[in-house]
Scaffold this active site. Sequence first.
Site, PDB file in Angstrom:
ATOM      1  N   THR A 315      39.205  33.480  30.349  1.00  0.00           N
ATOM      2  CA  THR A 315      38.169  33.641  29.326  1.00  0.00           C
ATOM      3  C   THR A 315      38.364  34.973  28.622  1.00  0.00           C
ATOM      4  O   THR A 315      38.707  35.973  29.256  1.00  0.00           O
ATOM      5  CB  THR A 315      36.750  33.562  29.939  1.00  0.00           C
ATOM      6  OG1 THR A 315      35.776  33.684  28.903  1.00  0.00           O
ATOM      7  CG2 THR A 315      36.519  34.646  30.968  1.00  0.00           C
ATOM      8  N   HIS A 367      35.510  34.755  47.572  1.00  0.00           N
ATOM      9  CA  HIS A 367      36.016  35.505  48.724  1.00  0.00           C
ATOM     10  C   HIS A 367      36.149  34.631  49.968  1.00  0.00           C
ATOM     11  O   HIS A 367      36.726  35.059  50.978  1.00  0.00           O
ATOM     12  CB  HIS A 367      35.077  36.688  49.010  1.00  0.00           C
ATOM     13  CG  HIS A 367      35.739  37.832  49.709  1.00  0.00           C
ATOM     14  ND1 HIS A 367      37.071  37.834  50.060  1.00  0.00           N
ATOM     15  CD2 HIS A 367      35.241  39.038  50.137  1.00  0.00           C
ATOM     16  CE1 HIS A 367      37.369  38.966  50.660  1.00  0.00           C
ATOM     17  NE2 HIS A 367      36.273  39.711  50.725  1.00  0.00           N
TER      18      HIS A 367
END
Length: 407
Positions: A315, A367
């Site tokens: 993006t 994560h």
Amino acid sequence: MIIQIKVPSPGESITEVEVSTWLVKNGDYVHKGQTIAEIDSDKATLEISSEENGIITLMVKKGERVQVGDVLCIIESSKEDKKKHIVQEKKDNLEKDYPTNKNIKIPSPASKKILKEKKICLESVQGTGKHGRITKKDCIFHLEKNETSIISNTNRPPITTMYNRSKTKTPLSSLRRKLSERLVYVKNQTASLTTFNEVDMLEIFFIRKKYKDLFKKKHGVNLGFMSFFTMSCVRALKLYPDVNAMISGKEKINFEYYDISIAISGPKGLMVPVIRNAEYLSFREIEQKIYKLSTRVHNGKISIDEMTGGTFTITNGGVFGSMLSTPIINPPQSAILGMHKIMERPVVVNESIEIRPIMYLSLSYDHRIIDGRESVGFLVSVKESIENPIKFLMGGSEETISKKLEL
């Protein structure tokens, strides 16, 4: 003969849509192939076209949610086009009320309505149209002139009349509601972290400056930054495969192909079409695909299939002036690269201070499957490719640049 126009299926697993816009009114005469409505699904906007000539009757209101297969409207194809008769009838009535005499002011249909609603004397308005005809613009000018005159000759008005304190309520579109759900889901269901780095864009600037005109002339598209970043991401994904993965239940799925989603802002909101198998594409092919997908997004023509899938997202908030951001992961993917505005900054190069075009990069990642080593290493790899594109993206020498750019 009565024709029923039903809600088409926008794609697999989608059973409900929303009527976002009616482009015609109830009772209008429509022509075969004419776009009459737009419907929103959770993923895309579709246009609905008339299947025959005839008078249309709307069966569903704007903003109403309907099921796939429901009747949107009906068209009586045996009806004649009555528009010509209506226009002629209005013209006859106008001439009857205001004979075509140059000494008599004749208002247009739009201005006639304003004159009646605002109770304005016909003789008090200066007509600027043909033969002194009064137009809508003339009426608006007359009202503004009188309003200005009144305010200037009175004391300071109350605060409530000085400022516009109105507000409007607009229901969220189906696309926007689905996007909201996905963003909240990502926030609540992933262990999202963001890591940052900066990249010197000088080498990319040199290559683009030298070859952009020739590239545009030969291939019909600009040599932009996105092809360099797409190739850099593919290289980094190969080095750090867990960034090109997703969680499915209790399993981790690693993709051995590289489908890069490109976030593009359109009139309906943020769309994320996919460049499939980017690892096999050249600079020309990537730029042409981005141009095609971007055009389809801005025209509202992008399809669900073109936005389905994707293993990693890029993006570019820099096109809107963003200096730094923490982009939200595009589920079910596990990472997204954020590009930002290029700014000239003082940096130390070979023990001396130079002004260089610097861009901040960010990588938001899940994560749960991507550790700090992989996330930082991924960004360092992208930085390495962008700062030395000839070595890592173009074959290692000046002579191979033209070949890679297919010039």
